[in-house]
Design an enzyme around this catalytic site. Sequence first.
Site, PDB file in Angstrom:
ATOM      1  N   LYS A  87       0.857  -1.191   0.000  1.00  0.00           N
ATOM      2  CA  LYS A  87       0.000   0.000   0.000  1.00  0.00           C
ATOM      3  C   LYS A  87       0.892   1.241   0.000  1.00  0.00           C
ATOM      4  O   LYS A  87       1.778   1.388   0.854  1.00  0.00           O
ATOM      5  CB  LYS A  87      -0.885  -0.039   1.248  1.00  0.00           C
ATOM      6  CG  LYS A  87      -2.167   0.749   1.149  1.00  0.00           C
ATOM      7  CD  LYS A  87      -3.037   0.431   2.350  1.00  0.00           C
ATOM      8  CE  LYS A  87      -4.318   1.203   2.355  1.00  0.00           C
ATOM      9  NZ  LYS A  87      -5.038   1.046   3.626  1.00  0.00           N
TER      10      LYS A  87
HETATM   11  O1  G3P Z   1      -9.003   2.160   4.420  1.00  0.00           O
HETATM   12  C1  G3P Z   1      -8.797   3.455   4.895  1.00  0.00           C
HETATM   13  C2  G3P Z   1      -9.550   3.603   6.158  1.00  0.00           C
HETATM   14  O2  G3P Z   1      -8.940   2.879   7.170  1.00  0.00           O
HETATM   15  C3  G3P Z   1      -9.790   4.970   6.613  1.00  0.00           C
HETATM   16  O3  G3P Z   1     -10.968   4.900   7.318  1.00  0.00           O
HETATM   17  O4  G3P Z   1     -12.628   5.607   8.925  1.00  0.00           O
HETATM   18  O5  G3P Z   1     -10.209   6.270   9.226  1.00  0.00           O
HETATM   19  O6  G3P Z   1     -11.593   7.287   7.425  1.00  0.00           O
HETATM   20  P1  G3P Z   1     -11.374   6.094   8.272  1.00  0.00           P
END
Ligand code: G3P
Length: 223
Positions: A87
């Site tokens: 990634k």
């Molecule tokens: O895959 C990316 C994700 O982990 C981000 O999620 O909820 O932190 O915006 P969030």
Amino acid sequence: MKFFIDTASLAQIKEAQDLGVLDGVTTNPSLMAKEGISGEERVLQHYVDICNIVDGDVSAEVISVDFAGMVKEGEKLAALHKNITVKVPMTRDGVKAIKYFSGKGIKTNCTLVFSPGQALLAAKAGATYVSPFIGRLDDVSTDGVQLIESIRTIYDNYGYATQILAASVRHPMHIIQCAEVGADVATCPLSAIVALFDHPLTTIGLEKFLADHKKAQQATAKA
Ligand code: G3P
């Protein structure tokens, strides 16, 4: 549409795997930190542990921000297991690294994507996956699902093989909307996947079926 789980928690990954609908895992440095995983050896072992639970792609994120560092880190990560996907953040050096990994047959996931132009660059560099963060766009009053739709159109126009991996998914409706607009993958918290199972009419309907079955059995036993 493939379901990935967005966590570094082995317990949650096992729980999702047991549901029978899991296709892969995504992690990021924040999710690793949340599980208290740090130190190079421990981090690498954790990725191996995840790969041993799930038979599907597992995104492991580089910490380096320069091309040479990303390449060194990414090659080490990719050597851990055939399912590791490196990634890489959407930056100039990141796109260059994706191009390099693509040439070496190493799978990549271009993360922190917030615009169609960024997604176009990721596809041109040969990314295996592109990760638009839909929840974080919603957080700033911008339609995250609309971005998925726009990327779908662009990729279909030119036949790009890069898979659209909807990230920052927060709730079950995000999953449905991503499926409606043609995301290839949604990476979700366990809570959002589990929420798809439930409907009050399913619960009521099953209770009625079982009660009717019991009544019929009792009537047969009496006869
Ligand atoms: O895959 C990316 C994700 O982990 C981000 O999620 O909820 O932190 O915006 P969030």
